[in-house]
Design an enzyme around this catalytic site. Structure first.
Site, short mmCIF file in Angstrom:
data_model
loop_
_atom_site.label_atom_id
_atom_site.label_comp_id
_atom_site.label_asym_id
_atom_site.label_seq_id
_atom_site.Cartn_x
_atom_site.Cartn_y
_atom_site.Cartn_z
N HIS A 164 -25.51 -21.80 4.85
CA HIS A 164 -25.09 -23.74 4.79
C HIS A 164 -26.13 -24.04 3.66
CE1 HIS A 164 -22.66 -26.78 6.28
NE2 HIS A 164 -23.05 -26.40 7.55
N SER A 200 -7.20 3.13 0.26
CA SER A 200 -6.91 2.13 1.76
C SER A 200 -7.13 0.59 1.70
CB SER A 200 -8.21 2.35 2.21
OG SER A 200 -10.26 1.77 1.53
N ARG A 217 0.64 -1.41 -0.28
CA ARG A 217 0.07 -0.40 -0.11
C ARG A 217 0.96 1.61 0.10
NH1 ARG A 217 -2.18 3.19 4.39
NH2 ARG A 217 -4.52 3.86 3.79
N SER A 238 -17.99 -5.94 5.54
CA SER A 238 -18.68 -5.03 6.16
C SER A 238 -17.41 -4.87 7.09
CB SER A 238 -19.54 -5.50 7.00
OG SER A 238 -19.64 -4.41 8.38
N ASN A 239 -16.30 -3.29 7.13
CA ASN A 239 -15.66 -3.49 7.63
C ASN A 239 -16.14 -2.53 9.06
OD1 ASN A 239 -12.88 -2.63 8.26
ND2 ASN A 239 -12.37 -2.34 6.10
N GLY A 274 -11.93 -6.68 10.12
CA GLY A 274 -11.91 -5.93 11.95
C GLY A 274 -10.25 -5.34 11.78
N ASP A 329 -20.96 -24.61 1.88
CA ASP A 329 -20.42 -25.68 3.26
C ASP A 329 -19.27 -25.51 3.63
OD1 ASP A 329 -22.48 -27.13 2.52
OD2 ASP A 329 -21.35 -29.15 0.72
#
Length: 532
Positions: A505, A362, A350, A453-454, A478, A509
Site C-alpha cells: 500500500h 500453457s 490456446r 505465483s501459480n 488459481g 493504492d
C-alpha cells in the site's frame, strides 16, 4: 590490431565493477566466447566473455580490485604487439605486477589465507583452491555435493563440486590439472569465503600440513567420511554424472537462445569444455528433438515413523526464504484484490496457437504475457519502495515462482513485455527445470519488478501470496474451474479462473491495483486485444 576491453555496465545502477576473479592471465590465448573474468556488480557476480580473439596483453584491474564503468579492463591483441600507447606507457609496470600475481596464483586460486602461509610452505606444483564468492551477499558456502574424491584425477574444466550459496546452488569447476589431494570441506558442510576448499597437485604429494590448524579438530573424521563417500559413489555411479544434466552456456548465448526459442539441450557447444557460445546459437539448425530425460530427484523424500521426531537442517536457500519473506510481510503493508476471469476465449485461443507446428504454450505462459503488457499500461504497479522515494522501473522483468524441494525460488524473465509466447514458454521451461535441479545462477533470480505465483495446477482455486521484495505486488493464479455463470440472462457452464493481487500500500493504492486487474482481465478474456 590490439582491442581495448573496457569495464562493462552489467546493470542499470552499476557505476563501477570489481574483478572477483580472472580466468585468463597475461600471455594466455583468448578465443571468442571464452570467459575473461568474473565481474562483481552492485547486484551479482557475472561472467564476462571475450568478443575478440588474440592474446591477453594487459590487465587493467587486478583481481579483487574495482574500476569505474568504461575504464580499461584488459587489452587483447597479437602476441608481442606494442601496446604502450594504449596503456599510457604503463604496460611494463603491469607485466611486473602480473609476475607477482602469477606467483600468488601458484599458491591459491584467489588468495592464500594467513593460516595456510604460516602453517606450512605450499609444495611445488600444488594449487590451493579456496571457497569462492559466488554472489555479492555470500559470506560462506556449503558443499552440496563433491563430484571428485580424494585421489581422483582432475582436469581443467572438470566439475569439482556444487556450492550452495545464500541464493542458489552453482557448479564449481577446476582451473587446474592434477590429482585431488585434499577436500577442505566435507560434503554437506559449510565454510567461510576464502577458506580452503580443496588442494590439487601431483599424485602422492604430502599436503597434510597445508591448512592444518583448520583441519586438526577433525583430522580423523574426514578420512572415515571420505571412505563412506567412495563406497556410496561406487554403489550409485550415476550420481556423479549429474554434471551432464547441466548445460554449460554463456549468458549471452543463453539470452539469444531464449529470444529464438532454441532448446539449449540439443546444441553441442564449441567453446571451452563444450561450452555453448554466441556463434553456436547463430549457427543452430533445428533438428528432431531428443526425448527429454526425467529430472533426477533433488532430495530424498522424508519418511514418517510413528512416535519418532526427526530433524532436517535448514539449507542456505531455506534460510534466505525465511528471512526475505518475514521482512516483506512485517515491513510492507499488504492488502489483497481478487477478480474472476472468464477463460472461455483464452481456452479457444490456446487451442488455435497449439495447433501450429512445433508450438505448445500453457495458460501460465498466456498469463505471464498478459501481465507484462498490463504492467506497461500501469507503471505504478511496476515500481518499488525505497524509503524516501519510489523507484519506477524502466524494464518489465517478471519473476515466476517455482517450487523446489528446499522451498521456493523466483527465476526472472527479463524484458518480458518484449517476449512472444514461444520465447516465454521456452524460458519458463528451461528455468523451471534447472531450478529443480539446482542449476540456476544467482543473476537469473535477481532484478524482478513483478512476480507471479501459480498453484492452479494443484487444483487450488484461490490463495494470496507474500510480496517478493523489492517488488510492490505479486499475482496469485488459481485453477480454471467449470462452474455456472450468467450469460445474456441465461445460466450456462463457464470456465472461471480467480486471480488475487497482493499489493504494497506504500506504492500501489487500491484504485491503481484495481485498474491493473481490470486491464489484465480484459486481456485474458479477449486475447486478441494483446495484439493491439
Amino acid at each position: 590490431m590490439a582491442e581495448v576491453i573496457t569495464m562493462p555496465r552489467l546493470s542499470d545502477t552499476m557505476t563501477e565493477g570489481k574483478v572477483a576473479k580472472w580466468h585468463k592471465k597475461v600471455g594466455d590465448k583468448v578465443k571468442e566466447g571464452d570467459i575473461l573474468a568474473e565481474i562483481e556488480t552492485d547486484k551479482a557476480v557475472q561472467d564476462f566473455e571475450s568478443e575478440v580473439e588474440g592474446t591477453l596483453l594487459y590487465i587493467g584491474v587486478e583481481e579483487g580490485g574495482a574500476a569505474a564503468v568504461d575504464s580499461v579492463l584488459a587489452i587483447i591483441g597479437n602476441e608481442g604487439e606494442d601496446i604502450s600507447g594504449l596503456t599510457g606507457g604503463e604496460a611494463p609496470k603491469s607485466n611486473d605486477s602480473e609476475e607477482k600475481k602469477s606467483e600468488e596464483d601458484h599458491k591459491t586460486e584467489n588468495s592464500s589465507t594467513s593460516i595456510e602461509q604460516s602453517d606450512a610452505e605450499v609444495p611445488a606444483g600444488v594449487e590451493v583452491i579456496t571457497m569462492p564468492r559466488l554472489s555479492d551477499t555470500m559470506t560462506e558456502g556449503k558443499v552440496a555435493k563433491w563430484h571428485k574424491n580424494v585421489g581422483d584425477t582432475v582436469k581443467e574444466g572438470d566439475l569439482l563440486a556444487e556450492i550452495e550459496t545464500d541464493k542458489a546452488v552453482q557448479d564449481f569447476e577446476s582451473e587446474f590439472n592434477g590429482v585431488l589431494l585434499k577436500q577442505g570441506v566435507e560434503e554437506g558442510g559449510a565454510a567461510p569465503v576464502d577458506s580452503v576448499l580443496a588442494i590439487i597437485g601431483p599424485e602422492g604429494t604430502d599436503v597434510s600440513g597445508v591448512g592444518a590448524p583448520k583441519a586438526a579438530a577433525s583430522s580423523e573424521k574426514p578420512a572415515e567420511q571420505k571412505t563412506e563417500a567412495k563406497t556410496e559413489e561406487k554403489a550409485a555411479p550415476a550420481a556423479n554424472s549429474s554434471s551432464s544434466d547441466r548445460v554449460a552456456i554463456s549468458p549471452l548465448a543463453k539470452k539469444m537462445a531464449q529470444d529464438k526459442g532454441v532448446d539449449i539441450n540439443s546444441i553441442q557447444g564449441s567453446g571451452e569444455n563444450g561450452r555453448i557460445v554466441k556463434k553456436d546459437i547463430e549457427n543452430y539448425q533445428p533438428s528432431a528433438k531428443p526425448a527429454a530425460s526425467a529430472p533426477a530427484a533433488a532430495q530424498v523424500a522424508l519418511s514418517f515413523v510413528q512416535g519418532e521426531d526427526t530433524e532436517t537442517p535448514n539449507s542456505q536457500v531455506r534460510n534466505v526464504i525465511a528471512k526475505r519473506l518475514s521482512e516483506s510481510k512485517f515491513t510492507a503493508p499488504h492488502y489483497y484484490l481478487m477478480v474472476e476471469i472468464n477463460m472461455d476465449k483464452a481456452i479457444e485461443a490456446r487451442k488455435e496457437i497449439n495447433s501450429l507446428p512445433d508450438t505448445k504454450i500453457s495458460f501460465n505462459d498466456m498469463i505471464i504475457k498478459a501481465t507484462a503488457v498490463a504492467l506497461r499500461k500501469h507503471p505504478q504497479v511496476n515500481s518499488s519502495w525505497a524509503g524516501d522515494k519510489i523507484i519506477h522501473r524502466g524494464n518489465i522483468n517478471v519473476g515466476v515462482a517455482v517450487a523446489i524441494p528446499d522451498g521456493l525460488v523466483v527465476p526472472v524473465l527479463k524484458n518480458t513485455d518484449q517476449m512472444n509466447y514461444t520465447q516465454i514458454s521456452a524460458a519458463v521451461k528451461d528455468m523451471a527445470a534447472r531450478a529443480k535441479n539446482k542449476g540456476l545462477k544467482a543473476n537469473e533470480m535477481e532484478g524482478s519488478t513483478f512476480s507471479i505465483s501459480n498453484l492452479g495446477m494443484f487444483g487450488i482455486e484461490t490463495f494470496t501470496s507474500i510480496i517478493n521484495q523489492p517488488n510492490s505486488a505479486i499475482l496469485s493464479v488459481g485453477a480454471i474451474i467449470e462452474k455456472p455463470v450468467v450469460k445474456n440472462g441465461q445460466i450456462v457452464v463457464g470456465n472461471i479462473m480467480k486471480l488475487s493481487l497482493a499489493c504494497d500500500h506504500r506504492v500501489v493504492d487500491g484504485a491503481t491495483g484495481a485498474q491493473f486487474l481490470q486491464t489484465l482481465k480484459t486481456y485474458l478474456e479477449n486475447p486478441l486485444t494483446l495484439l493491439l
